[in-house]
Motif scaffolding. Structure first.
Motif, PDB file in Angstrom:
ATOM      1  N   PRO A   1      34.747  40.120  39.272  1.00  0.00           N
ATOM      2  CA  PRO A   1      35.229  39.855  40.505  1.00  0.00           C
ATOM      3  C   PRO A   1      35.926  38.288  40.531  1.00  0.00           C
TER       4      PRO A   1
ATOM      5  N   LEU B   1      39.625  39.087  39.144  1.00  0.00           N
ATOM      6  CA  LEU B   1      40.449  39.581  40.150  1.00  0.00           C
ATOM      7  C   LEU B   1      40.836  38.295  41.072  1.00  0.00           C
ATOM      8  N   ALA B   2      39.888  37.565  41.447  1.00  0.00           N
ATOM      9  CA  ALA B   2      40.111  36.335  42.572  1.00  0.00           C
ATOM     10  C   ALA B   2      41.048  35.501  41.937  1.00  0.00           C
TER      11      ALA B   2
ATOM     12  N   ASP C   1      45.496  42.520  37.829  1.00  0.00           N
ATOM     13  CA  ASP C   1      45.856  43.002  39.067  1.00  0.00           C
ATOM     14  C   ASP C   1      44.886  44.076  39.574  1.00  0.00           C
TER      15      ASP C   1
ATOM     16  N   LEU D   1      32.083  41.451  47.809  1.00  0.00           N
ATOM     17  CA  LEU D   1      33.407  41.199  47.721  1.00  0.00           C
ATOM     18  C   LEU D   1      34.090  40.592  49.091  1.00  0.00           C
TER      19      LEU D   1
ATOM     20  N   GLU E   1      39.587  40.925  51.491  1.00  0.00           N
ATOM     21  CA  GLU E   1      40.807  41.130  50.669  1.00  0.00           C
ATOM     22  C   GLU E   1      40.794  42.095  49.647  1.00  0.00           C
ATOM     23  N   PHE E   2      39.647  42.366  49.083  1.00  0.00           N
ATOM     24  CA  PHE E   2      39.606  43.223  47.706  1.00  0.00           C
ATOM     25  C   PHE E   2      39.584  44.711  48.164  1.00  0.00           C
TER      26      PHE E   2
ATOM     27  N   TYR F   1      42.850  43.081  44.353  1.00  0.00           N
ATOM     28  CA  TYR F   1      42.701  42.071  45.168  1.00  0.00           C
ATOM     29  C   TYR F   1      43.850  41.980  46.247  1.00  0.00           C
ATOM     30  N   ASP F   2      45.061  42.503  46.022  1.00  0.00           N
ATOM     31  CA  ASP F   2      46.240  42.638  47.007  1.00  0.00           C
ATOM     32  C   ASP F   2      45.976  44.136  47.446  1.00  0.00           C
TER      33      ASP F   2
END
Length: 201
Positions: free
Chosen positions: A48, A51-52, A57, A69, A72-73, A189-190
């Motif tokens: 995590p 990712l943050a 990616d 989470l 936005e995950f 994440y995006d």
């Protein structure tokens, strides 16, 4: 296992998709065909954060960590690491009969391992375990440990010594539920990257 990374394939780092992956042989089927990707190999508990902070990616994230989470995950519609009926990768080693186990040393690389053994012992023996984290990469559990949960390649490659019992936790899960045990999912994440990353994975 922590902090190790490598690059595979012939594409440039600029074009590669950065993937956070567990350093376990059992997860290789999920990455074997991704020869042009940049792999950051780390422990499950670190994913995590990778990712943050934008280090990767997308990453394998343990199922239990999905509960905490931020919104936005995004869980990608791609493959997952799951065990159907049994596994060599998630084992409890005990010096006494499992029914007598009250305290368990748990691999500190995983939140899910701790949750799984706590649930199973409550179901099987009506007992709440005392859990003590330890780092198996630095050696076997201490001599006073009556039981330990170890995951990844170590249960097969370098199992701890002087333990009389070895319990397949996935098999116990299947006995109770009749279902596979989903361990980790691909997460990004995006949210806008969902389609692109899903096609690659």
């Amino acid at each position: 296992m922590r902090g190790f990374s490598e690059f595979r394939g012939g594409s440039s780092a600029r074009d590669a998709c950065r993937l956070g992956v567990f350093g376990f042989l059992g997860t290789e089927p999920l990455t074997a065909g991704l020869g042009t990707d940049f792999f950051v190999r780390a422990s499950p508990i670190e994913m995590p954060d990778l990712l943050a902070n934008g280090t990767v990616d997308a990453a394998m994230v343990e199922a239990i960590d999905l509960l905490t989470l931020p919104p936005e995950f995004t869980v990608l519609q791609a493959g997952a690491w799951a065990m159907r009926r049994s596994s060599l990768s998630i084992r409890l080693f005990a010096r006494c009969h499992p029914e007598q186990v009250e305290c368990v040393y748990v691999d500190d690389n995983s939140h899910q391992a701790a949750a799984l053994v706590r649930i199973l012992w409550a179901l099987d023996y009506g007992r709440e375990l005392q859990l003590i984290p330890f780092a198996p990469e630095y050696g076997d559990p201490p001599f006073e440990a009556h039981a330990a949960v170890i995951l990844g390649d170590r249960p097969v490659a370098t199992p701890p010594i002087c333990f009389d019992y070895q319990i397949d936790l996935v098999a116990r899960w299947h006995r109770h539920t009749g279902l596979p045990l989903p361990w980790a999912f691909w997460v990004a994440y995006d949210p806008s990257a969902n389609g692109t990353l899903t096609r690659r994975l």
